[in-house]
Design an enzyme around this catalytic site. Structure first.
Site, mmCIF file in Angstrom:
data_model
loop_
_atom_site.group_PDB
_atom_site.id
_atom_site.type_symbol
_atom_site.label_atom_id
_atom_site.label_comp_id
_atom_site.label_asym_id
_atom_site.label_seq_id
_atom_site.Cartn_x
_atom_site.Cartn_y
_atom_site.Cartn_z
ATOM 1 N N ASP A 224 0.841 -1.198 0.000
ATOM 2 C CA ASP A 224 0.000 0.000 0.000
ATOM 3 C C ASP A 224 0.880 1.255 0.000
ATOM 4 O O ASP A 224 2.021 1.212 0.447
ATOM 5 C CB ASP A 224 -0.850 0.079 1.278
ATOM 6 C CG ASP A 224 -1.765 -1.106 1.433
ATOM 7 O OD1 ASP A 224 -2.081 -1.759 0.432
ATOM 8 O OD2 ASP A 224 -2.138 -1.364 2.594
HETATM 9 N N1 URA Z 1 -1.187 -5.881 3.905
HETATM 10 C C1 URA Z 1 -1.643 -4.626 3.903
HETATM 11 O O1 URA Z 1 -2.681 -4.323 4.470
HETATM 12 N N2 URA Z 1 -0.943 -3.689 3.241
HETATM 13 C C2 URA Z 1 0.222 -3.950 2.596
HETATM 14 O O2 URA Z 1 0.830 -3.038 2.024
HETATM 15 C C3 URA Z 1 0.698 -5.269 2.624
HETATM 16 C C4 URA Z 1 -0.031 -6.230 3.285
#
Ligand code: URA
Length: 233
Positions: A105
């Protein structure tokens, strides 16, 4: 492996086939020290020099990046600052394209792999291969008692989904910190798993992918890895 000179340079991002042909015809490329002005010549990449420099990473690429917060794993400029901007600009024009192996993310930090080998992307992101990925999370509150069992139980179904999450190992580290090991990579998975238990994730950092760790690589920096270093994963 012998390649057509114009194809080699275009695939490494030096320009369009038209542009690199113009360069070659202008005498900017040598092969084994002698000018090569035929764009169709078959060449060994290691013997080519462009304006006196060896070609930029002519082999397959595997990159380990320590992702900073605030960057998206997307090629679309409309989505904001991108992890790809942290790599050499020429790599944006490579073909096959350099892409991330899975995504983090925008606000997640830590270990991100990128490659131009699509078979590697498929193998390492397939849930079938169960590659362990380790995340450290800072939560907004203490998690509820028994949360480790919920994560490990294999029957946690996230809102909007039908299939339960694969068992995930959760270790509570104290001070609202936790370490989670996932073997799959669903959308916002760590955040959604904690949200299902009433906690929100304030910070998320990936510290391991298979056998790979970040070592002392600074945030925003990257290193090249041997392409076969994940063969055993
Ligand atoms: N899980 C999440 O919520 N975000 C990420 O970036 C990776 C795994």
């Amino acid at each position: 492996m012998m390649r057509r000179l114009d194809q080699l340079l275009a695939s490494l991002g030096y320009g369009s086939r038209r542009e690199v042909r113009d360069w070659v015809e202008a005498g900017r490329v040598t092969v084994r020290g002698a000018p090569q002005t035929d764009p169709g010549a078959r060449v060994e990449p290691g013997e080519v020099r462009i304006d006196g420099e060896p070609p930029d990473h002519p082999g397959e690429l595997l990159i380990l990046l320590n992702k900073p917060a605030g960057r998206v794993c997307s090629h679309d400029p409309a989505e904001g600052p991108s992890v790809y901007d942290l790599l050499p600009p020429r790599w944006r024009r490579r073909n096959p394209a350099v892409t991330t192996i899975g995504r983090l993310d925008k606000e997640t930090t830590g270990l991100l792999l990128l490659t131009d080998v699509s078979a590697l992307v498929h193998r390492l992101t397939s849930p079938k291969h169960k590659v362990p990925k380790v995340y450290r999370a800072l939560l907004d509150r203490d998690p509820p008692a028994g949360i480790e069992g919920v994560f490990a139980g294999g029957s946690l179904v996230l809102p909007g989904e039908e299939r339960a999450c694969a068992p995930a190992q959760l270790r509570l580290l104290g001070d609202r910190r936790a370490e989670v090991v996932l073997t799959e990579g669903r959308y916002h998975q760590v955040r959604r798993m904690f949200a299902s238990q009433g906690c929100s994730v304030a910070e998320l950092d990936r510290i391991r992918f298979g056998s790979l760790e970040l070592g002392n690589l600074a945030r925003g920096s990257w290193i090249e890895l041997p392409i076969n270093c994940l063969d055993e994963v």
